[in-house]
Design a protein around this motif. Structure first.
Motif, mmCIF file in Angstrom:
data_model
loop_
_atom_site.group_PDB
_atom_site.id
_atom_site.type_symbol
_atom_site.label_atom_id
_atom_site.label_comp_id
_atom_site.label_asym_id
_atom_site.label_seq_id
_atom_site.Cartn_x
_atom_site.Cartn_y
_atom_site.Cartn_z
ATOM 1 N N ASN A 24 0.807 -1.227 0.000
ATOM 2 C CA ASN A 24 0.000 0.000 0.000
ATOM 3 C C ASN A 24 0.834 1.269 0.000
ATOM 4 O OD1 ASN A 24 -2.415 -1.577 0.054
ATOM 5 N ND2 ASN A 24 -2.077 -1.888 2.236
ATOM 6 N N ALA A 25 2.022 1.201 -0.590
ATOM 7 C CA ALA A 25 2.803 2.416 -0.807
ATOM 8 C C ALA A 25 1.983 3.373 -1.671
ATOM 9 C CB ALA A 25 4.124 2.081 -1.480
ATOM 10 N N ILE A 26 2.080 4.655 -1.370
ATOM 11 C CA ILE A 26 1.196 5.637 -2.000
ATOM 12 C C ILE A 26 1.897 6.269 -3.193
ATOM 13 C CG2 ILE A 26 -0.266 7.645 -1.622
ATOM 14 C CD1 ILE A 26 -0.183 7.065 1.352
ATOM 15 N N ASP A 27 1.352 6.043 -4.379
ATOM 16 C CA ASP A 27 1.871 6.673 -5.581
ATOM 17 C C ASP A 27 1.045 7.916 -5.901
ATOM 18 O OD1 ASP A 27 -0.512 5.605 -6.509
ATOM 19 O OD2 ASP A 27 0.407 4.371 -8.076
ATOM 20 N N GLY A 57 -3.076 -7.056 4.488
ATOM 21 C CA GLY A 57 -2.250 -7.300 5.659
ATOM 22 C C GLY A 57 -1.213 -6.246 5.970
ATOM 23 N N ALA A 58 -1.242 -5.105 5.268
ATOM 24 C CA ALA A 58 -0.347 -3.991 5.569
ATOM 25 C C ALA A 58 -1.190 -2.731 5.682
ATOM 26 C CB ALA A 58 0.706 -3.819 4.488
ATOM 27 N N PHE A 59 -0.688 -1.762 6.430
ATOM 28 C CA PHE A 59 -1.363 -0.456 6.459
ATOM 29 C C PHE A 59 -0.828 0.399 5.315
ATOM 30 C CE2 PHE A 59 -1.804 3.979 7.876
ATOM 31 C CZ PHE A 59 -3.168 4.017 8.095
ATOM 32 N N CYS A 60 0.422 0.818 5.420
ATOM 33 C CA CYS A 60 1.015 1.617 4.348
ATOM 34 C C CYS A 60 2.515 1.672 4.540
ATOM 35 C CB CYS A 60 0.432 3.028 4.347
ATOM 36 S SG CYS A 60 1.183 4.134 3.127
ATOM 37 N N SER A 61 3.262 1.367 3.479
ATOM 38 C CA SER A 61 4.723 1.373 3.553
ATOM 39 C C SER A 61 5.312 2.715 3.131
ATOM 40 C CB SER A 61 5.292 0.247 2.678
ATOM 41 O OG SER A 61 4.874 0.398 1.337
ATOM 42 N N GLY A 62 4.490 3.769 3.154
ATOM 43 C CA GLY A 62 4.979 5.107 2.847
ATOM 44 C C GLY A 62 4.752 5.489 1.400
ATOM 45 N N ALA A 63 5.434 6.541 0.972
ATOM 46 C CA ALA A 63 5.334 6.965 -0.420
ATOM 47 C C ALA A 63 6.051 5.958 -1.318
ATOM 48 C CB ALA A 63 5.946 8.350 -0.589
ATOM 49 N N ASP A 64 5.497 5.730 -2.498
ATOM 50 C CA ASP A 64 6.067 4.756 -3.423
ATOM 51 C C ASP A 64 7.270 5.361 -4.140
ATOM 52 O OD1 ASP A 64 6.631 2.784 -5.242
ATOM 53 O OD2 ASP A 64 4.556 2.504 -5.893
ATOM 54 N N ILE A 65 8.449 4.837 -3.849
ATOM 55 C CA ILE A 65 9.672 5.337 -4.491
ATOM 56 C C ILE A 65 10.223 4.329 -5.493
ATOM 57 C CG2 ILE A 65 10.272 6.801 -2.522
ATOM 58 C CD1 ILE A 65 12.313 4.650 -1.703
ATOM 59 N N SER A 66 9.396 3.350 -5.858
ATOM 60 C CA SER A 66 9.892 2.269 -6.722
ATOM 61 C C SER A 66 10.269 2.767 -8.111
ATOM 62 C CB SER A 66 8.836 1.166 -6.841
ATOM 63 O OG SER A 66 7.659 1.651 -7.464
ATOM 64 N N LYS A 67 9.683 3.882 -8.531
ATOM 65 C CA LYS A 67 9.973 4.401 -9.869
ATOM 66 C C LYS A 67 11.081 5.444 -9.855
ATOM 67 C CE LYS A 67 5.223 3.560 -11.372
ATOM 68 N NZ LYS A 67 3.959 4.163 -11.875
ATOM 69 N N GLY A 68 11.691 5.643 -8.678
ATOM 70 C CA GLY A 68 12.765 6.613 -8.585
ATOM 71 C C GLY A 68 12.246 8.038 -8.600
ATOM 72 N N LEU A 69 13.151 8.980 -8.797
ATOM 73 C CA LEU A 69 12.782 10.395 -8.801
ATOM 74 C C LEU A 69 12.204 10.773 -10.162
ATOM 75 C CD1 LEU A 69 15.918 11.883 -7.001
ATOM 76 C CD2 LEU A 69 13.674 11.390 -6.006
#
Length: 270
Positions: A24-27, A57-69
């Protein structure tokens, strides 16, 4: 897949972050959906309480940084985060974070921005920002010192340690720790009680408490006097007295009922 699920039941609106493949990372899409949903909840009188939770099973792992800057300047990206944080904090109805699994970074600070936090024993929390060469956002720098004191806030933010649900509760960062098999029923009961409350009185109370840390006693007393005037202008005060006298549960509506107004009054009284 819809990034944000919205469900209404008996005056309780549940917003579920729905990106389980990313914990649930937030994009960008989800930030925008949250901003729209929180704004709508604040304008909808049928919403009497709000739950923020996550899927899978998760709340939120923060902002989604998977795509980089991205090429978008951070100033513009942060405007959306600021909007979401303020909308959540200032929402005129009680809010409950239901945390299962991880809540880190911006995700944890969104949970802390709720009025009450219910967590399961397997919940884990971290101000992960410094591990990413960043500093807290989504209100963390404001919330943490007020909840745990300056020294513990520095420990959590500077070291970016991961703590469990029991330690979070000991630090006043979690209101209740509830077994996973009971957390849904517990949250449903809690929000049903909140939704049954007098909406104007709850909104005034929440605002007074949120503002109290920044006010002198004189300013707080003036705010309380204004809030009580707003409360006495509702039909709920009359209903509360009638319910007490009749030894029954009160039914609150938040309707306006000042002298000369017909709102909240029976035909016999008009």
């Amino acid at each position: 897949m819809t990034a944000l699920l919205i469900d209404d039941a008996d005056g309780v609106r549940t917003l579920t972050l729905n990106r389980p493949h990313r914990k649930n990372a937030i994009d960008t899409e989800l930030w925008e959906a949250l901003r729209t949903a929180l704004d709508a909840a604040g304008r909808d009188r049928s919403v009497r309480a709000l739950v923020l939770t996550g899927a899978g099973g998760a709340f939120c792992s923060g902002a989604d940084i998977s795509k980089g800057l991205s090429g978008v300047h951070p100033v513009y990206r942060m405007r959306t985060l600021t909007d979401v944080t303020l909308l959540l904090h200032e929402l005129p109805v009680p809010t409950v974070a239901k945390v299962t699994g991880v809540a880190v970074g911006a995700g944890w600070n969104l949970a802390l921005g709720c009025d009450l936090v219910v967590a399961t024993p397997r919940a884990r929390f971290s101000q992960v920002f410094t591990r990413r060469a960043l500093s807290p956002d989504c209100g963390g720098s404001w919330l943490l010192p007020r909840l745990v004191g300056l020294q513990q806030a520095k420990r959590l933010a500077l070291l970016a340690e991961t703590i469990d649900a029991e330690e979070a509760r000991a630090l006043n960062l979690v209101t209740w720790v509830v077994d996973a098999g009971k957390v849904d029923a517990f949250t449903d009961d809690l929000t049903a009680r909140l939704a049954a409350g007098a909406p104007v009185a709850l909104a005034q109370t929440k605002a007074l408490l949120n503002e109290g840390a920044e006010r002198t006693l004189r300013e707080a007393l003036a705010g309380e006097a204004r809030a009580q005037a707003a409360n006495f202008a509702t039909a709920d005060v009359r209903e509360a007295y009638a319910a007490f006298a009749g030894e029954r549960e009160a039914h609150f509506t938040g309707d306006w009922a000042v002298p000369g107004s017909t709102a909240g009054r029976s035909e016999d009284e008009t």
